[in-house]
Design a protein around this motif. Structure first.
Motif, short mmCIF file in Angstrom:
data_model
loop_
_atom_site.label_atom_id
_atom_site.label_comp_id
_atom_site.label_asym_id
_atom_site.label_seq_id
_atom_site.Cartn_x
_atom_site.Cartn_y
_atom_site.Cartn_z
N GLN A 11 23.03 -12.52 15.94
CA GLN A 11 22.94 -13.11 14.87
C GLN A 11 24.43 -12.31 14.49
OE1 GLN A 11 20.53 -10.38 11.93
NE2 GLN A 11 21.04 -12.34 10.61
N SER A 13 26.02 -12.75 11.34
CA SER A 13 26.12 -11.98 10.11
C SER A 13 26.13 -10.49 10.96
CB SER A 13 25.76 -12.67 8.56
OG SER A 13 24.08 -12.15 9.29
N MET A 14 25.06 -9.94 11.23
CA MET A 14 25.10 -8.85 11.39
C MET A 14 26.07 -8.43 12.62
SD MET A 14 23.04 -6.10 11.58
CE MET A 14 21.55 -6.61 10.19
N LEU A 16 29.10 -9.16 12.67
CA LEU A 16 30.07 -8.88 11.91
C LEU A 16 29.93 -8.08 11.02
CD1 LEU A 16 32.56 -11.02 11.18
CD2 LEU A 16 30.95 -11.67 8.48
N VAL A 17 28.58 -7.27 10.64
CA VAL A 17 28.35 -6.10 9.92
C VAL A 17 28.87 -4.94 11.03
CG1 VAL A 17 26.86 -4.82 9.39
CG2 VAL A 17 26.93 -6.68 8.33
N HIS A 20 32.46 -4.63 11.66
CA HIS A 20 33.42 -3.91 11.02
C HIS A 20 32.62 -2.65 10.86
CE1 HIS A 20 34.97 -3.89 6.71
NE2 HIS A 20 33.58 -2.53 6.45
N LEU A 21 31.45 -1.93 10.45
CA LEU A 21 31.17 -1.01 10.97
C LEU A 21 31.71 0.22 11.87
CD1 LEU A 21 27.52 -1.27 9.35
CD2 LEU A 21 30.03 -0.13 8.28
N ARG A 24 35.15 0.70 11.12
CA ARG A 24 35.55 2.24 10.62
C ARG A 24 35.43 3.17 10.93
NH1 ARG A 24 32.09 1.60 4.65
NH2 ARG A 24 30.95 2.71 6.10
N ALA A 84 13.89 -4.78 13.74
CA ALA A 84 13.11 -4.73 12.80
C ALA A 84 11.56 -4.34 13.44
CB ALA A 84 13.23 -6.30 12.25
N ARG A 85 11.62 -4.10 14.00
CA ARG A 85 9.94 -3.82 14.81
C ARG A 85 9.68 -2.47 15.05
NH1 ARG A 85 6.40 -8.03 17.19
NH2 ARG A 85 7.17 -9.64 15.69
N LYS A 105 15.64 -2.25 11.35
CA LYS A 105 16.70 -3.22 10.46
C LYS A 105 15.47 -3.30 9.20
CE LYS A 105 17.70 -6.23 13.51
NZ LYS A 105 17.86 -7.82 13.50
N PRO A 106 15.75 -3.48 8.09
CA PRO A 106 17.73 -3.22 7.53
C PRO A 106 17.79 -1.20 7.27
CG PRO A 106 16.00 -3.75 5.44
CD PRO A 106 15.14 -3.43 6.37
N PHE A 107 19.19 -1.17 7.96
CA PHE A 107 19.71 0.20 7.54
C PHE A 107 20.57 0.41 6.36
CE2 PHE A 107 21.76 -1.76 10.74
CZ PHE A 107 22.87 -2.43 10.93
N ALA A 108 20.63 1.76 6.04
CA ALA A 108 21.97 1.70 5.39
C ALA A 108 23.04 2.21 6.14
CB ALA A 108 21.63 2.88 4.75
N ILE A 109 24.26 1.68 5.67
CA ILE A 109 25.74 1.84 6.68
C ILE A 109 25.82 3.25 6.97
CG2 ILE A 109 26.04 -0.52 5.68
CD1 ILE A 109 28.47 0.75 3.78
N THR B 281 13.01 -10.32 8.20
CA THR B 281 14.18 -9.42 8.65
C THR B 281 15.24 -9.73 8.83
OG1 THR B 281 12.03 -8.09 9.07
CG2 THR B 281 14.03 -7.00 9.38
N ALA B 285 18.39 -7.77 6.43
CA ALA B 285 18.60 -6.68 7.18
C ALA B 285 20.50 -6.92 6.67
CB ALA B 285 18.18 -6.72 8.16
N GLU B 292 26.23 -3.87 0.36
CA GLU B 292 27.18 -2.15 0.87
C GLU B 292 28.03 -2.36 1.55
OE1 GLU B 292 24.99 1.33 2.98
OE2 GLU B 292 23.57 0.35 3.07
N ILE B 293 28.53 -2.95 2.30
CA ILE B 293 30.13 -2.88 2.93
C ILE B 293 31.38 -4.01 1.98
CG2 ILE B 293 31.64 -3.91 4.59
CD1 ILE B 293 29.00 -4.05 6.57
N PHE B 308 32.90 -12.52 5.26
CA PHE B 308 31.41 -12.03 4.70
C PHE B 308 31.37 -12.96 4.19
CE2 PHE B 308 32.88 -8.12 7.12
CZ PHE B 308 31.33 -7.51 7.17
N ALA B 311 29.25 -14.89 5.86
CA ALA B 311 28.08 -14.97 6.25
C ALA B 311 27.31 -14.23 5.13
CB ALA B 311 28.79 -14.05 7.03
N GLU B 315 23.00 -16.42 5.50
CA GLU B 315 21.81 -15.94 5.16
C GLU B 315 20.37 -15.91 4.00
OE1 GLU B 315 21.00 -14.98 7.84
OE2 GLU B 315 22.60 -13.70 9.51
#
Lengths: 134, 708
Positions: A11, A13-14, A16-17, A20-21, A24, A84-85, A105-109, B281, B285, B292-293, B308, B311, B315
């Protein structure tokens, strides 16, 4: 030397996230879109940690996890599974198939960051203490 | 024996008197002789005269006394004993015993009168008790029949061997094929038997352990199974039938309903929810993490930030689309949890009016034609009554009407004057309805029915509050689809004690299940292309002809029916034009005849036609077969005729003229003839199926020899 983390995520966007994390946290991210690419990348680059989204490709993420654990050459490899499961059974299955940590998922960064740090500590126990169970 | 004794009484009394006369003669003779010895021979004539006169007087007296005795004692006793005999064997109360002849017998007459009076009273009372009990039993039976036939639950009662003893119309409707629902048939032909056996095992174990006394469900247990084909899911309860308290288990009763729709609806709902979680989800998610980011220190900038933003937009769009798809799927779900049913609008409106206070009832009118609609009627009635109660203080008369509207049926409230504001209507709908609905509001009821009130104006200018509801599920126009008689022979408790015949051959002919059938054909030569045009059959179970369990189907023979044949069976090409070909009909008839012995008049002919296409139909008619022609030949004069008409006449079987020479009519006639033959066969030592078949075989051999 920066630790390397392979992200297995289809996915955009995920990915990408996660990229990034990981960056970081001071690690070097790589992204594989499917299991086959992931296996090639692992064989080529030997990352310190693989971050697998279990929900990729008809939920074949856990199969990948199992295959990595079956490879004796990859004993030191850390595996973080996100999904997500996240019913109790799904979490148990992830650990049974060789995950070192599981994040629903979803999770806090911040949770992801902490889990990554815990797993990448030089003497980290096989299972990260912050790993959340469903 | 009694007759001889009664004759003997008078004879014995007569003989007693005769003995007195004889003894007196002997005594007088002896006296005369003794006197003659002493007085000398000259006195003999005097002595004889005197002695003779004395004897004559004694004899005469004895005769007279005997006559009186006979008349007043012996004869009355005989007469009374006759009377008492008659009285004791009388089947009903009689006028009483005639005690007139006993007038010289002292208290005997009155005593007999009292005794017989008491007897006849007792007899009348017994007869009355029997009549009352019979009436009660008949009433109970009629009540059971009507309850069962009206019940919207399928009810089936089986014996221990899982053979059906009773079923109702709903069971036939629910389980589909009438040719497999029938008395004495195994339950497994109707539904998957394993869950039933499992439930039975559990409840029997509960009963044997005595736990049923404390168990909240007692002797009943929930069952979930499917029809034999698996097409429909059935849910209901099974109850154990026990003889008396603590007695043996003699069978079980099951009540079942079709829950296919509910279960499908529930699983569709489940699937929808899971799909929703799965599709929502991932975008959520990602969105949560990106959010947050983007607000955290060190948020991406420049090109990274643009990636971002793109995205986030992608989404968000994906999540919105997923929600729209789910909403669409949700709307398409059938509401399965609420017990929706088809209802007729006049019935619905009458219920609504009945819920209103008397002061309002007179001001509500029902208009227009009655229409069928699909709803949970109780909550809709409560909702409409609630709205009327709130609405009517501010309006004049209100009319209720139903109208077809597209694929739906709308229920309308119509009145002249001012419309009600949406805000007011919403407030009314927010109020809870009846207690029985568990604090449900009008809005909840509307949501369950996926509808809402549409305020507008009717073409005639009246204000209209319109409630669209679903069209009926079933077709209520025209004749009811069920061709079954309303109260056919749906039960036979004699089957309670009968097991599934393991070995048909040794079975008593009276206890076998039969299908007596007849076929009509295009002609007499199957080898030259003649085909079946009709198959009909009727069942005999436990010696009872079940006119309610019949098979009667026309078949399209795939070739023209010759006029000569039409003259016999009155079946024309037009009648069979839209009928199925023989294969599916053979399959259905095979199912109808499962486990039975086949009987036909001249069975060889019909069996030949059945066998002709059985391979194509994928069935085999390998049932035991009896032929009424052969059986008739076994029990009657060798010169007698064996046509069905001749047999019917000989055995006193009468059929309506319109029944005769139809496949079903002939089947029924053959069945009745067969049932009446059973006694005659038994008299010739033919009691079991094996004996009947052996005798038939001999008859076939004999006839074959005669024809060569």
């Amino acid at each position: 030397m920066a630790r390397s983390v392979l992200i297995v995520e289809d996915q955009d966007s995920m990915a990408l996230v996660l990229e990034h994390l990981v960056r970081r946290e001071g690690c070097e991210p790589g992204v594989a879109r499917d299991c086959a690419t992931a296996l090639e990348a692992i064989a080529a680059a030997a990352p310190d940690l693989v971050l697998i989204d279990a929900d990729i490709e008809e939920r074949s993420g856990l199969d990948l996890c199992q295959r990595l654990r079956a490879d004796p050459g990859l004993v030191g490899l850390r595996v973080l599974v996100i999904s997500a499961r996240c019913a109790r059974l799904d979490v148990e299955r992830a650990f049974a198939l060789g995950a070192d940590a599981f994040l629903p998922k979803p999770f806090a960064i911040s949770d992801l960051g902490a889990t990554l740090r815990a797993l990448l500590e030089p003497d980290a126990p096989p299972q990260a203490p912050e790993a959340r169970h469903g | 024996m009694a007759e001889r004794e009664r004759l003997g009484l008078r004879l014995r009394i007569f003989l007693f008197f005769a003995l007195i006369v004889c003894l007196s003669a002997v005594a007088i003779g002896a006296g005369t002789w003794a006197a003659a010895v002493r007085l000398g021979p000259e006195a003999l004539p005097h002595l004889v005269l005197t002695g003779g006169s004395a004897w004559f007087v004694i004899a005469l007296a004895a005769l007279l006394i005997w006559q009186k005795f006979d008349e007043n004692v012996a004869r009355p006793i005989v007469a009374l004993s006759h009377e008492l005999e008659r009285e004791s064997t009388a089947t009903a109360a009689r006028a009483g015993v005639n005690t007139a002849p006993a007038r010289y017998l002292g208290a005997l007459g009155p005593a007999i009168e009292r005794a017989t009076g008491a007897l006849s009273e007792e007899r009348a009372a017994t007869a009355a008790r029997i009549a009352a009990a019979t009436r009660e039993a008949e009433t109970a039976k009629a009540r059971l029949e009507s309850v069962l036939s009206e019940l919207k639950q399928a009810v089936i009662i089986c014996n221990r061997e899982h053979l059906i003893l009773l079923y109702n119309t709903e069971a036939v409707r629910l389980l589909g094929v009438p040719e497999t629902v029938g008395l004495g048939r195994p339950l497994s032909t109707l539904m998957r038997d394993e869950p039933i056996r499992h439930a039975l095992e559990r409840v029997e174990a509960r009963y044997r352990a005595g736990r049923h006394l404390a168990h909240p469900d007692g002797l009943s247990i929930a069952v979930l199974t499917t029809t034999a084909t698996g097409e429909r899911t059935l849910a209901g309860r099974l109850g154990l039938i026990v003889d008396g308290t603590g007695g043996e288990v003699s069978g079980f009763a099951i009540s079942l309903g079709d829950v296919t729709q509910q279960i499908e609806a529930a699983s569709a709902r489940d699937r929808l929810i899971w799909d929703m979680i799965d599709t929502l989800t991932p975008p959520l998610a990602a969105l949560a993490a990106m959010g947050e980011i983007l607000v955290a220190p060190g948020a991406p900038e420049g090109e990274a930030r643009a990636a971002f933003d793109a995205a986030v937009a992608a989404e968000s769009h994906r999540a919105a689309e997923a929600i729209a798809t789910m909403a669409e799927r949700h709307a398409g779900l059938r509401s399965g949890v609420w017990p929706m049913e088809d209802t007729y609008s006049p019935t619905l409106f009458a219920c609504v009016v009945g819920r209103l206070p008397m002061s309002l009832q007179g001001r509500v009118r029902v208009e227009g034609e009655g229409l069928w609609l699909h709803a949970e009627t109780y909550s809709i009635v409560e909702l409409l009554a609630h709205v009327l109660k709130r609405l009517m203080p501010g309006t004049g008369a209100v009319a209720l009407a139903a109208e077809r509207r597209g694929g739906n049926v709308a229920v309308d409230l119509l009145w002249g004057g001012e419309p009600v504001s949406l805000a007011t209507l919403e407030a009314w709908l927010a109020e809870p309805l009846d207690h029985a609905l568990g604090h449900l509001t009008g809005r909840d009821v509307l949501a369950r029915h996926r509808t809402g009130f549409l305020p507008n104006r009717a073409p005639d200018g009246r204000v209209r509050l319109r409630l669209p509801l679903r069209a009926p599920i079933h077709d209520h126009e025209g004749a009811p689809a069920m061709p079954l008689p309303r109260r056919p022979e749906f039960y036979d408790f004699d089957l309670m004690n009968r097991a599934l015949p393991a070995d048909l051959a040794g079975q008593d002919l009276r206890h076998l299940s039969y299908v007596v059938f007849d076929t009509e054909t295009t002609g007499l030569n199957p080898s030259q292309g003649d085909r079946i045009v009709q198959i009909a059959g009727v069942r005999i179970v436990n010696g009872r002809l079940l006119r309610g369990e019949v098979f009667d189907e026309l078949v399209n023979p795939g070739r023209p029916i010759p006029a000569a044949s039409t003259r016999i069976h009155h079946i024309t090409d037009a009648m069979v034009a839209n009928r199925p070909p023989v294969e599916p009909v053979l399959r259905r008839f095979h199912a109808f005849a499962r486990g039975a012995v086949l009987i036909a008049h001249n069975a060889a002919f019909d069996m030949r036609f059945l066998g002709l296409r059985q391979a194509e139909a994928g069935v085999r008619f390998d049932h035991p077969v009896l032929d009424t022609v052969l059986l008739s030949a076994l029990i009657s004069d060798p010169t007698a005729e064996h046509t069905l008409d001749a047999l019917a006449e000989r055995f006193g079987v009468t059929l309506l003229p319109e029944e005769r020479h139809t496949a079903l009519g002939d089947s029924i006639a053959t069945a009745m003839v067969f049932l009446r033959m059973l006694d005659l066969l038994a008299a010739r030592g033919i009691r079991t199926l094996a004996e009947a078949q052996e005798a038939s075989d001999t008859m076939v051999a004999l006839r074959r020899r005669q024809s060569y």
